[in-house]
Design a protein around this motif. Structure first.
Motif: not given
Length: 304
Positions: A223-231, A250-259
């Motif tokens: 599901p394309r849902s935005k993660a909570s900031h507290n996650a 980052e793109i807005g979710c709780q995960h990060v990416f390499c540039y």
């Protein structure tokens, strides 16, 4: 002069020479791979001796043993002695074999070790003259090689200057059958050639990265849902390559990416979404660099 049994085709002689060169290169590559973990660089120091040793070994088990090189043996060729009488052995003689080794192995080794030999023999006063002489000999050999090759293309005899000097030439020891190429073979070759040309034209036009991302989205069905900031956020692993993120974004979710992982995927597929949670990138402005203060705050939250 003895009659030549069966004159070899020009293409067969050229292929044999190319095969011999490839055999030497492959042998050197295997030797390099064998000693690639050695700390000392003795392969580079002894490069002329190693080249000479490889050629000598191949000469021993080819020309010396079978009167033909390995490339000639693969194409059913053999060296014929042009100076032999009809009543004697018509193949390359022992004297020609030894001269073949001296010219093929000894001369390149002398050229590579010329400076060391000058120092060893204390001929420093003759160094400039010897260098000029070696340069003239090398230039003359290149000119002779060009002239010999043009002559070879015309009459098909003596593929190299070495063969012309020794008076040996490549021949078929036995009569060869007529080469016939069927129309089925030609049609098949033309078909595969046309198919390969089509692939070379079409493949660069296909966006495989976009297709891959689309298939992964359909298979994951996240599901394309935005993660909570507290996650809890994992800042030590890129969502694409799973390595430590370089220039984390980052793109807005709780995960990060390499540039580079994020930018390359987004440029190839504007509909790119996080492969772990399915959150998509709406616009390029949604891509943000992960700030150090944000990372420290997340770490404090994890500790708390």
């Amino acid at each position: 002069m003895a009659d030549v049994p069966n004159i070899a085709l020009r293409v067969s002689q050229l292929d044999a020479a190319e095969l011999d060169s490839e055999i030497v290169s492959l042998t050197k590559a295997q030797l390099t791979r064998l000693f690639k973990y050695q700390q000392n660089n003795f392969l580079a120091t002894l490069a002329p001796e190693i080249d000479a040793g490889i050629k000598l070994l191949l000469w021993k088990f080819s020309i010396r043993a079978a009167e033909s090189t390995f490339g000639q043996a693969m194409l059913n060729l053999k060296y014929h002695n042009e100076h032999a009488q009809a009543s004697t052995n018509q193949w390359i003689s022992s004297r020609q074999q030894v001269l073949y080794a001296c010219l093929l192995i000894g001369c390149p080794w002398l050229k590579d070790r010329s400076h060391d030999l000058i120092k060893l023999l204390r001929l420093d006063s003759w160094k400039d003259r010897i260098d000029r002489m070696v340069s003239w000999l090398e230039t003359g050999f290149r000119v002779a090689t060009l002239v010999n090759f043009l002559t070879f293309l015309r009459n098909g005899a003596y593929q190299s200057v070495l063969e012309r000097l020794l008076g040996v030439r490549s021949v078929f020891p036995e009569k060869q059958g007529m080469r016939q190429v069927t129309f089925e073979y030609m049609t098949r070759e033309l078909l595969w050639h046309g198919f390969s040309e089509l692939l070379f034209f079409v493949l660069p036009l296909i966006n495989f990265q976009r297709i891959k991302n689309y298939v992964m989205r359909k298979l994951l069905s996240v599901p394309r849902s935005k993660a909570s900031h507290n996650a809890q956020r994992d800042l030590t692993s890129c969502a694409v390559c799973e390595n430590w993120p370089i220039r984390a974004q980052e793109i807005g979710c709780q995960h990060v990416f390499c540039y580079f992982c994020l930018q390359s995927n987004f440029k190839a597929d504007p509909g790119f979404s996080c492969p772990l949670c399915g959150y998509g990138v709406g616009d390029i402005s949604d891509i943000r660099t992960v700030q150090v203060s944000q990372i420290q705050g997340d770490e404090e939250d994890e500790v708390g």
